[in-house]
Design an enzyme around this catalytic site. Structure first.
Site, PDB file in Angstrom:
ATOM      1  CE  LYS A 102     -50.771   5.089 -22.212  1.00 23.58           C
ATOM      2  NZ  LYS A 102     -52.177   4.416 -22.158  1.00 23.58           N
ATOM      3  CB  SER A 177     -53.454   7.214 -19.799  1.00 24.80           C
ATOM      4  OG  SER A 177     -53.643   5.789 -20.328  1.00 24.80           O
ATOM      5  CB  SER A 201     -56.387   4.848 -21.264  1.00 26.06           C
ATOM      6  OG  SER A 201     -56.689   5.095 -19.816  1.00 26.06           O
TER       7      SER A 201
END
Length: 491
Positions: A102, A177, A201
């Site tokens: 990520k 996220s 997330s």
């Protein structure tokens, strides 16, 4: 409670100029329909090579990413080089398995923009502690994945219409996220990818995309310089997977790299536990209000399944969450945004440009500035949530079952990166009513893809445990996966 079902819920009413479709990368290449553990077994046996696995992943990413919008920076050439040098006889469980990281942790040689236009795009020079731990499992990252600016929201939609779409139905959010990672894993482009969780997330995109999403106990896994200096360490790193065994193997490998001295070891969990558990069920968030009908039905169905499996289910369990928790967590959220705006150059480099911050970050920062006098109280109460976490867990129970989210996955645009701050926050807080508590308390929880909407999209259900009890969560997850195999795009 009666619910008006004659018209779509607000999160279903948004419409965009986009032809929705299902996007699957599964094909008859070296990766096939295998999970990360299966790919690793193929590589160890010599039936495929790491190079073949990485080439297949690259081809899959290139095939689906124009629609899904899940990658930030592609790192194909380095992945190819790494795949050519997998040590023979390695004990790493995912040696040679393609993956992704990520875009909000330090990975040497690549930018870390945290999804924001305000951050520099120069490559960072050193891997962060968690990235080293992640790479120790043997994975071969082929890209960094998308996230909304600073991970503040529960979708992966950046300003100016730059969105990450859900492979189950591209008209819907992939969650956030860690939405980019979730979209790639769910679509079959990758078998496993990194995510992190500061308010849900990992669990939120797992619920949206039909994946296994474990938020480990605080301190179980290593962190990153972006989060390790925060006054309350709410962010936990981890992985998004399609199978429970991949999550279990990941946790065991990460623990071998650096075990936590403060927590009981998890070890390698390989299947269901024998003990029947006492599990409490809570259908509605005490902070938000009633969950939507499809979400409630999914959780109730899992409750019935647990009873069929011999577990003791206690319905309507009460979790004593203080009413001020919601406001405190939002204020802490804003405090982090204010620090980002005010100290961005020191945190991220001289090229940080506060003029390019997004509306949600600016709104959170402005709100925090108005409420700055409350900061000592907020920090003290959130810290106490972690210290007194055991008191938030009903004494007679082993686990608590809840929805992962308060309603089904919203359409793209409902939490748009271009929304005004007040609308975004109102919608967001009505969606995320269960996950943030565990980030403050430090307790582990796992989202499992055990529910389906009326039109076949995933609904996540969540199990929570006391600190250090990941093994219990994984054992139950194995049992439920065997009883009701998780739906996948390749079915």
């Amino acid at each position: 409670m009666t619910t008006d079902t004659s018209r779509p819920a607000p999160h279903e009413q948004v419409r965009e100029d986009h032809e929705s479709r299902r996007v699957s990368a599964f094909t008859g290449d070296a990766l096939g329909t295998l999970d990360a553990t299966g790919v690793a077994e193929e590589i160890r046996s010599g039936r495929i090579s790491a190079q073949e696995a990485v080439e297949a992943a690259i081809a899959r990413v290139e095939a689906v990413d124009p629609v899904l919008g899940a990658t930030m920076v592609r790192d194909f050439e380095r992945a190819r080089r790494r795949a050519g040098h997998v040590p023979t006889g390695t004990s790493a469980p995912f040696a040679g398995v393609p993956s992704a990281i990520k875009d909000n942790v330090h990975h040497a040689g690549l930018p870390m923009t945290m999804g924001s236009d305000a951050l520099p795009t120069a490559a960072v020079t050193e891997d962060g502690p968690f990235v080293k731990q992640f790479l120790s499992t043997g994975v071969m990252p082929v890209a960094t994945t998308t996230c909304p600016p600073f991970g503040w929201t529960a979708t992966t939609e950046r300003p100016d219409g730059r969105v990450t779409r859900n492979p189950w139905d591209t008209g819907y959010s992939a969650g956030g996220s860690s939405g980019g990672s979730a979209a790639l894993v769910a679509s079959g482009a990758l078998p496993i990818a990194h995510g992190n969780d500061g308010g849900g997330s990992i669990r939120i995109p797992a619920a949206a995309c039909g994946l296994v999403g474990l938020k480990a106990t605080r301190g179980r896994l290593l962190g990153d310089p972006t989060t390790d200096q925060a006054p309350i360490r709410i962010v936990v790193n981890g992985a998004l997977t399609r199978t429970v065994r991949d999550t279990a193997n990941f946790i065991a490998a990460a623990e071998r790299y650096q075990p936590s001295r403060a927590l009981p070891p998890v070890g390698l969990v390989e299947g269901p536990g024998a003990r029947r558990l006492r599990i409490g069920m809570m259908l509605d968030s005490p902070l938000i209000g009633p969950s939507d009908p499809q979400t409630r039905a999914a959780v109730e169905a899992v409750g019935a399944l647990l009873e069929d499996l011999g577990h003791d289910l206690e319905a309507d369990v009460d979790v004593p969450i203080p009413q001020f928790f919601k406001t405190d967590f939002e204020d802490y959220w804003g405090l982090l945004a204010l620090a980002t705006k005010a100290q961005g150059k020191g945190l991220y480099g001289e090229d940080f440009d506060p003029a390019r911050l997004d509306r949600l970050t600016l709104g959170l920062a402005a709100k925090a500035k108005r409420r700055l006098a409350r900061t000592p109280l907020v920090l003290a109460r959130l810290a106490a949530t972690g210290i007194g976490a055991e008191r938030l867990f009903p004494r007679q129970l082993d686990l608590v079952l809840t929805p992962t989210l308060c309603h089904t996955t919203p359409r793209i645009g409902y939490l748009s990166g271009d929304l005004d701050f007040e609308t975004h926050m109102e919608r967001l807080t009505q969606y995320v009513g269960f996950t943030p508590l565990h980030n403050a308390s430090g307790q582990p929880s796992i989202s499992l893809p055990l529910g389906r909407t009326d039109d076949g999209r995933p609904i996540g259900v969540m199990f929570s445990a006391r600190r250090g009890q990941e093994r219990l969560l994984l054992e139950l997850a194995f049992e439920l996966e065997a009883a009701v195999p998780f739906a996948r795009l390749d079915d």
